[in-house]
Design a protein around this motif. Structure first.
Motif, PDB file in Angstrom:
ATOM      1  N   ILE A 650      25.582  34.618  30.946  1.00 63.39           N
ATOM      2  CA  ILE A 650      25.336  35.694  32.167  1.00 63.39           C
ATOM      3  C   ILE A 650      25.703  34.640  33.541  1.00 63.39           C
ATOM      4  CG2 ILE A 650      24.276  37.128  33.039  1.00 63.39           C
ATOM      5  CD1 ILE A 650      23.334  37.938  30.626  1.00 63.39           C
ATOM      6  N   ALA A 651      24.336  33.379  33.773  1.00 63.92           N
ATOM      7  CA  ALA A 651      24.237  33.137  34.862  1.00 63.92           C
ATOM      8  C   ALA A 651      25.984  32.041  35.135  1.00 63.92           C
ATOM      9  CB  ALA A 651      23.006  32.031  35.096  1.00 63.92           C
ATOM     10  N   CYS A 653      28.920  32.792  33.737  1.00 65.52           N
ATOM     11  CA  CYS A 653      29.801  33.413  33.479  1.00 65.52           C
ATOM     12  C   CYS A 653      30.251  34.362  35.204  1.00 65.52           C
ATOM     13  CB  CYS A 653      29.775  34.812  32.969  1.00 65.52           C
ATOM     14  SG  CYS A 653      31.459  35.380  33.468  1.00 65.52           S
ATOM     15  N   LEU A 654      28.500  34.600  36.042  1.00 64.22           N
ATOM     16  CA  LEU A 654      28.386  34.890  37.380  1.00 64.22           C
ATOM     17  C   LEU A 654      28.934  33.982  38.248  1.00 64.22           C
ATOM     18  CD1 LEU A 654      25.579  37.052  37.417  1.00 64.22           C
ATOM     19  CD2 LEU A 654      27.745  37.787  37.623  1.00 64.22           C
ATOM     20  N   GLU A 655      28.507  32.429  37.840  1.00 64.54           N
ATOM     21  CA  GLU A 655      29.027  31.110  38.356  1.00 64.54           C
ATOM     22  C   GLU A 655      30.596  31.011  38.289  1.00 64.54           C
ATOM     23  OE1 GLU A 655      27.952  25.858  38.909  1.00 64.54           O
ATOM     24  OE2 GLU A 655      26.932  27.346  37.744  1.00 64.54           O
ATOM     25  N   ARG A 656      31.338  31.108  37.595  1.00 62.11           N
ATOM     26  CA  ARG A 656      32.662  30.590  36.884  1.00 62.11           C
ATOM     27  C   ARG A 656      33.362  31.548  38.065  1.00 62.11           C
ATOM     28  NH1 ARG A 656      33.198  26.420  32.991  1.00 62.11           N
ATOM     29  NH2 ARG A 656      35.451  27.065  33.738  1.00 62.11           N
ATOM     30  N   ARG A 657      32.827  32.806  37.815  1.00 65.23           N
ATOM     31  CA  ARG A 657      33.846  33.847  38.673  1.00 65.23           C
ATOM     32  C   ARG A 657      33.785  33.448  40.054  1.00 65.23           C
ATOM     33  NH1 ARG A 657      31.736  40.072  38.402  1.00 65.23           N
ATOM     34  NH2 ARG A 657      29.866  39.428  39.776  1.00 65.23           N
ATOM     35  N   GLN A 658      32.165  33.482  40.700  1.00 68.13           N
ATOM     36  CA  GLN A 658      32.331  32.888  42.351  1.00 68.13           C
ATOM     37  C   GLN A 658      32.875  31.553  42.664  1.00 68.13           C
ATOM     38  OE1 GLN A 658      28.199  32.441  43.942  1.00 68.13           O
ATOM     39  NE2 GLN A 658      29.165  29.865  44.423  1.00 68.13           N
ATOM     40  N   ALA A 659      33.377  30.670  41.756  1.00 60.48           N
ATOM     41  CA  ALA A 659      33.971  28.894  42.543  1.00 60.48           C
ATOM     42  C   ALA A 659      35.282  29.355  41.776  1.00 60.48           C
ATOM     43  CB  ALA A 659      32.959  28.363  41.100  1.00 60.48           C
ATOM     44  N   THR A 667      33.255  39.351  29.877  1.00 64.22           N
ATOM     45  CA  THR A 667      33.231  40.561  30.501  1.00 64.22           C
ATOM     46  C   THR A 667      33.852  41.508  31.969  1.00 64.22           C
ATOM     47  OG1 THR A 667      30.696  40.811  30.009  1.00 64.22           O
ATOM     48  CG2 THR A 667      31.634  41.691  28.516  1.00 64.22           C
ATOM     49  N   PRO A 668      34.960  42.348  32.020  1.00 69.26           N
ATOM     50  CA  PRO A 668      34.952  42.701  33.456  1.00 69.26           C
ATOM     51  C   PRO A 668      33.303  42.762  33.866  1.00 69.26           C
ATOM     52  CG  PRO A 668      35.471  44.100  32.336  1.00 69.26           C
ATOM     53  CD  PRO A 668      34.937  43.358  31.600  1.00 69.26           C
ATOM     54  N   GLY A 669      33.090  41.463  35.057  1.00 69.11           N
ATOM     55  CA  GLY A 669      32.429  40.953  35.941  1.00 69.11           C
ATOM     56  C   GLY A 669      30.273  40.945  35.038  1.00 69.11           C
ATOM     57  N   CYS A 670      30.784  40.100  34.060  1.00 68.42           N
ATOM     58  CA  CYS A 670      30.058  39.392  33.434  1.00 68.42           C
ATOM     59  C   CYS A 670      29.067  40.426  32.885  1.00 68.42           C
ATOM     60  CB  CYS A 670      29.226  38.717  33.632  1.00 68.42           C
ATOM     61  SG  CYS A 670      31.175  37.212  34.318  1.00 68.42           S
ATOM     62  N   VAL A 671      29.104  41.335  32.916  1.00 74.31           N
ATOM     63  CA  VAL A 671      28.125  42.838  32.918  1.00 74.31           C
ATOM     64  C   VAL A 671      27.479  42.443  30.916  1.00 74.31           C
ATOM     65  CG1 VAL A 671      28.390  44.153  33.937  1.00 74.31           C
ATOM     66  CG2 VAL A 671      29.905  44.840  32.100  1.00 74.31           C
ATOM     67  N   ILE A 672      26.437  43.167  30.770  1.00 72.91           N
ATOM     68  CA  ILE A 672      26.123  43.330  29.465  1.00 72.91           C
ATOM     69  C   ILE A 672      26.741  44.619  28.716  1.00 72.91           C
ATOM     70  CG2 ILE A 672      24.408  43.407  27.489  1.00 72.91           C
ATOM     71  CD1 ILE A 672      22.510  41.615  29.289  1.00 72.91           C
ATOM     72  N   ASP A 673      27.316  44.523  27.543  1.00 68.07           N
ATOM     73  CA  ASP A 673      27.542  45.577  26.921  1.00 68.07           C
ATOM     74  C   ASP A 673      26.847  46.434  25.768  1.00 68.07           C
ATOM     75  OD1 ASP A 673      28.852  47.836  25.009  1.00 68.07           O
ATOM     76  OD2 ASP A 673      30.910  46.544  25.641  1.00 68.07           O
ATOM     77  N   ASP A 709      22.593  52.344  31.793  1.00 64.95           N
ATOM     78  CA  ASP A 709      23.732  53.245  31.742  1.00 64.95           C
ATOM     79  C   ASP A 709      24.232  54.237  31.145  1.00 64.95           C
ATOM     80  OD1 ASP A 709      25.888  52.171  31.587  1.00 64.95           O
ATOM     81  OD2 ASP A 709      27.236  52.175  34.112  1.00 64.95           O
ATOM     82  N   GLY A 710      23.840  53.336  29.540  1.00 63.99           N
ATOM     83  CA  GLY A 710      24.578  53.683  28.415  1.00 63.99           C
ATOM     84  C   GLY A 710      26.036  53.463  27.557  1.00 63.99           C
ATOM     85  N   ALA A 711      25.775  52.606  29.044  1.00 62.93           N
ATOM     86  CA  ALA A 711      27.714  52.284  28.818  1.00 62.93           C
ATOM     87  C   ALA A 711      28.081  49.850  28.297  1.00 62.93           C
ATOM     88  CB  ALA A 711      28.635  52.378  29.477  1.00 62.93           C
ATOM     89  N   THR A 712      26.886  49.906  29.971  1.00 66.03           N
ATOM     90  CA  THR A 712      26.921  48.320  30.080  1.00 66.03           C
ATOM     91  C   THR A 712      25.355  47.922  31.149  1.00 66.03           C
ATOM     92  OG1 THR A 712      27.959  49.030  32.595  1.00 66.03           O
ATOM     93  CG2 THR A 712      29.146  48.286  30.858  1.00 66.03           C
ATOM     94  N   CYS A 713      25.501  46.979  30.632  1.00 68.12           N
ATOM     95  CA  CYS A 713      23.445  46.885  31.862  1.00 68.12           C
ATOM     96  C   CYS A 713      24.287  45.931  33.040  1.00 68.12           C
ATOM     97  CB  CYS A 713      22.764  46.475  30.820  1.00 68.12           C
ATOM     98  SG  CYS A 713      22.481  47.122  29.114  1.00 68.12           S
ATOM     99  N   GLN A 714      23.187  46.208  33.958  1.00 72.24           N
ATOM    100  CA  GLN A 714      23.060  45.607  35.504  1.00 72.24           C
ATOM    101  C   GLN A 714      22.788  43.646  34.769  1.00 72.24           C
ATOM    102  OE1 GLN A 714      22.067  47.052  39.198  1.00 72.24           O
ATOM    103  NE2 GLN A 714      21.791  49.193  37.702  1.00 72.24           N
ATOM    104  N   VAL A 715      23.274  42.738  35.249  1.00 72.95           N
ATOM    105  CA  VAL A 715      23.363  41.324  35.331  1.00 72.95           C
ATOM    106  C   VAL A 715      22.926  40.948  36.577  1.00 72.95           C
ATOM    107  CG1 VAL A 715      24.197  41.001  33.216  1.00 72.95           C
ATOM    108  CG2 VAL A 715      26.159  40.501  35.439  1.00 72.95           C
ATOM    109  N   GLU A 716      23.614  41.457  37.908  1.00 71.95           N
ATOM    110  CA  GLU A 716      23.055  41.829  39.472  1.00 71.95           C
ATOM    111  C   GLU A 716      22.348  42.260  39.593  1.00 71.95           C
ATOM    112  OE1 GLU A 716      26.113  39.267  41.208  1.00 71.95           O
ATOM    113  OE2 GLU A 716      28.107  40.378  40.380  1.00 71.95           O
ATOM    114  N   ARG A 717      21.827  41.814  41.307  1.00 67.33           N
ATOM    115  CA  ARG A 717      21.873  43.110  42.353  1.00 67.33           C
ATOM    116  C   ARG A 717      21.175  42.703  43.612  1.00 67.33           C
ATOM    117  NH1 ARG A 717      22.546  48.466  42.320  1.00 67.33           N
ATOM    118  NH2 ARG A 717      21.179  50.010  43.898  1.00 67.33           N
TER     119      ARG A 717
END
Length: 770
Positions: A650-651, A653-659, A667-673, A709-717
């Motif tokens: 997850i981290a 994925c978030l780093e690759r998205r930032q860079a 997944t969109p936003g690197c969220v957990i399905d 929330d029933g669909a995805t789980c947050q990975v950042e706040r």
């Protein structure tokens, strides 16, 4: 005198050589040709492979490796080792091709190639055989030179390797995340100093980066071979000629003995380091010295012809079984034992030696493509792995869609072939003639300096202002200290508690470690003691086992006994410390419930449990019993379930998205399905549900109400990543989540929150609920 060809002619010629000395060798059709462009003439082979040649003798025209006699050849101005070297054998090129194809199939993760890594072991034996033969022939001629030997090795090894290193260095900023870049710089400097095997050994461990993300992982074998060849020439030069074969046997036997002793202690070190891998090269060295010992002139040689012929016949009979072993053993290496290097490596090593010692036979025309692949094998080995490693870095959905990833890996392997051909033709072959003398030394020296400086510049690069420092975020979260990842029984060491007389304890594996920053906040001035061991959950009566792994690995002996001893020591320590009033238990659980990979071993009796239902029932009984024992000591007990996880980093994925790096499968936003998490970890979810129902007094704390929330789980706040990998919380994630997940149990007033946390968690408005 006319020389006769064939086996009988060879015998007659050997007898005739008493009076006339060695003469030209026989070739198919009665042709006599001097050997030229041989691997030995070019200074031997780098890494695992050996050079090709511009012209080739038919393999049935070659002198048997059992009784080699020097070829007469024109003087090579590049050094003395060229004189008298034997021509390269096509059957050895086929051996190289088989070996490198096994390696490629293994790295592409093709079904049926689970033991393709044994191709490296085949190469080690070939390398030991040919380079030792090169040195021995030079010693017999009396013209061996350390300078010429190592000069040829450098000219043969470094140009192609430096091109690959340079191209990989240029791609690293675009293809690798910062943590992988820093690891890469260590690998690069290790490759330049022929110490990459040591670097990679130091980069192994539970919290270290995955091996399939390291673009220079394959250079470990080059380093190991070159370390062997730093020792071998001196060993041969300073040993009496009659004792050299015995010295090779002694080195090989000592290395095997050290492997048997060291592997249970440190399987990674036994894999990477020369002392425990030298026996494979030593097999080849012994074969080469055995061949030289069979040489003879005069009547004594004639007297020895009968046993030589008997050995030849035996080798011819053994050739087909040897070929069969090289094709069969890598398909199912587990049939021969679990450890590597181990019985499977020994079997393919001996089979390779048999094929090297036998008299070469003619090859069918269909073998021509394999011979060509053998020609390019060094280049093919060099280029294929960086392509696959870059792909693995880009593919953040590594385990989510294995079929799609397999297609990408196959594409990378196919791309390696034209790149290897170009590297072979444009760099390998011309460099042997162009990079010579003082000019060659300057070119190679400059290349070394440029690559080293490039790596240092990459390591010193800092993230852009305002961006997240993912290097810091992705560091291993050991809790209070790295020393709290215990290898010895628990003793309440000082650096694993926040203060003397602490009243809280966290007990478990790495999924207990990642709770510690937040638990320190929750426990506040009550203090916290940390009792943790990676992969070893707080289950005293059960230990996870992976039966396919050899000794010295996690989930195999002696780790199993260490885990059992650790958990028993925690219970004893708690019994002696009544001041501990709260015990938090936590584990990943997967290693205790995934029946496709693990088994459970009972501490008492040592019997094994298999199947998810039996494993889940035993785990529930063990945890229930442990809770009763702790309550009997007067402790309050709670269980923290592992947080939702992803099938990717997850981290990362978030780093690759930032860079804005190349990313595949995210997944969109690197969220957990959430549905995917429940499907992948169904056994863990069932266990947690059963545990909560089995004891209503036992608090079982979960992260899903805060994150999902029933669909995805947050990975950042608010831009703060909550995870450091695919499932472990980052330190900031632990600090943010643990007070909130415990608030209902303990009450808001018992949790000391910072101003920032009060704003975020005061009413838990920032988190979505299902």
């Amino acid at each position: 005198m006319r020389r006769r060809c064939g086996l009988r002619g060879w015998v007659s010629n050997m007898a005739a050589s008493v009076a006339q000395g060695p003469g030209p060798h026989c070739h198919a059709g009665g042709n006599r040709e001097p050997g030229h462009n041989s691997p030995a003439a070019q200074g031997g082979a780098p890494l695992l492979f050996f050079p090709s040649r511009s012209s080739r003798f038919r393999s049935d025209a070659l002198v048997t490796s059992l009784s080699p006699t020097p070829f007469h050849r024109p003087h090579d101005p590049h050094g003395p080792h060229a004189a008298g070297d034997v021509p390269l054998r096509d059957d050895i090129q086929v051996l190289r091709a088989i070996a490198v194809l096994w390696v490629l199939l293994y790295h592409a993760q093709i079904p049926g190639a689970s033991g393709g890594y044994l191709g490296v072991d085949i190469f080690f034996v070939i390398s030991g055989y040919l380079i030792t033969g090169l040195i021995q022939r030079a010693l017999q001629r009396g013209d061996f030179s350390f300078r010429a030997f190592y000069g040829r090795r450098a000219r043969r090894l470094l140009p192609a390797a430096y091109v690959v290193l340079g191209a990989t260095l240029l791609m690293a900023p675009w293809a690798l995340n910062r943590s992988e870049q820093i690891d890469f710089v260590g690998q690069l400097l290790g490759a330049l100093g022929f110490a990459n095997n040591v670097v990679l050994w130091r980069q192994t461990g539970y919290f270290q980066g995955a091996s399939d993300l390291k673009p220079l992982l394959h250079f470990w074998s080059l380093a190991l071979e070159e370390q062997y060849y730093l020792v071998l020439p001196a060993l041969l030069v300073f040993s009496p000629a009659r004792l050299r074969a015995g010295v090779a046997i002694l080195v090989t036997a000592a290395s095997l003995g050290l492997l048997l002793w060291w592997q249970p202690i440190d399987a990674s070190g036994a894999f990477y380091l020369l002392p425990t891998r030298a026996w494979e090269l030593g097999l080849g060295s012994f074969g080469a010295l055995l061949s030289a010992a069979r040489e003879g002139t005069g009547a004594a040689s004639v007297q020895r012809m009968q046993p030589v012929q008997q050995v030849r016949r035996a080798l011819r009979w053994l050739a087909w079984p040897a070929w069969g072993l090289l094709l069969i053993v890598p398909i199912a290496p587990q049939w021969f034992g679990q450890a590597h290097p181990g019985p499977a490596a020994l079997i393919v090593g001996i089979a390779t030696l048999v094929l090297l010692l036998r008299e070469p036979a003619g090859l069918p025309r269909a073998a021509a493509p394999l011979v060509r692949i053998g020609d390019w094998s060094y280049a093919l080995y060099l280029v294929h792995w960086p392509l696959i490693a870059f792909l693995h870095n880009a593919w953040v959905g590594l385990k989510a869609d294995p079929h799609a990833l397999l297609a990408w890996r196959l594409g990378a392997v196919l791309l390696a072939f034209p790149l290897a051909w170009a590297l072979h033709r444009a760099v390998e072959r011309p460099a042997k003639a162009l990079i010579t003398g003082r000019r060659g030394a300057l070119v190679l020296g400059a290349g070394t300096v440029v690559l080293a400086l490039g790596g240092i510049v990459l390591a010193l690069h800092k993230p852009a202002p305002g961006s997240i420092d993912f290097v810091e975020l992705r560091k291993a979260n050991y809790g209070l200290s790295a020393n709290c990842d215990a290898e010895q029984p628990f003793d309440g060491r000082e650096d694993c508690r926040t203060r003397p007389g602490a009243r809280w304890m966290v007990w478990g594996d790495s999924y207990a470690m990642h709770l510690v920053p937040g638990l320190v906040r929750v426990a506040s001035d009550q203090g916290l003691v940390q009792a943790t061991k990676s992969s070893c959950g707080p289950f005293p009566d059960l230990t996870p086992v992976r039966p396919e792994l050899g000794r010295g690995n996690s989930f195999a002996s002696p780790w199993i006994e260490q885990c059992q001893a650790f958990n028993a020591s925690v219970l004893r320590w708690l019994a002696r410390h009544p001041e501990i009033d709260t015990v938090v238990l936590s584990s990943l659980l997967t290693q205790y419930l995934d029946d496709s990979t693990y088994e459970l071993q009972r501490t008492r009796g040592g019997d094994r449990l298999r199947g998810e239902a039996a494993m889940r029932a035993a785990l529930l009984d063990d945890l229930t019993s442990t809770v009763r024992r702790l309550r009997a000591m007067g402790k309050r007990v709670m269980v923290v379930a592992p947080p939702p996880s992803a099938p990717f980093d997850i981290a990362g994925c978030l780093e690759r998205r930032q860079a804005r790096r190349w990313t595949i499968g995210a997944t969109p936003g690197c969220v957990i399905d959430e549905a995917d998490d429940k499907r992948r970890r169904a056994a863990e979810h069932r266990f947690i549900t059963e545990l909560a129902k089995s004891d209503t007094r036992l608090p079982v704390l979960r992260f899903e109400p805060l994150l999902c929330d029933g669909a995805t789980c947050q990975v950042e706040r608010d831009g703060v990543p909550l995870y450091r990998d695919q499932g472990h919380l980052s330190r900031d994630g632990s600090l943010l989540l643990m007070p909130a997940v415990m608030s209902e149990l303990l009450g808001e007033r018992q949790i000391a929150l910072s101003t920032h946390q009060q704003a975020m968690f005061g009413a838990r408005e920032g988190f979505r609920r299902p």
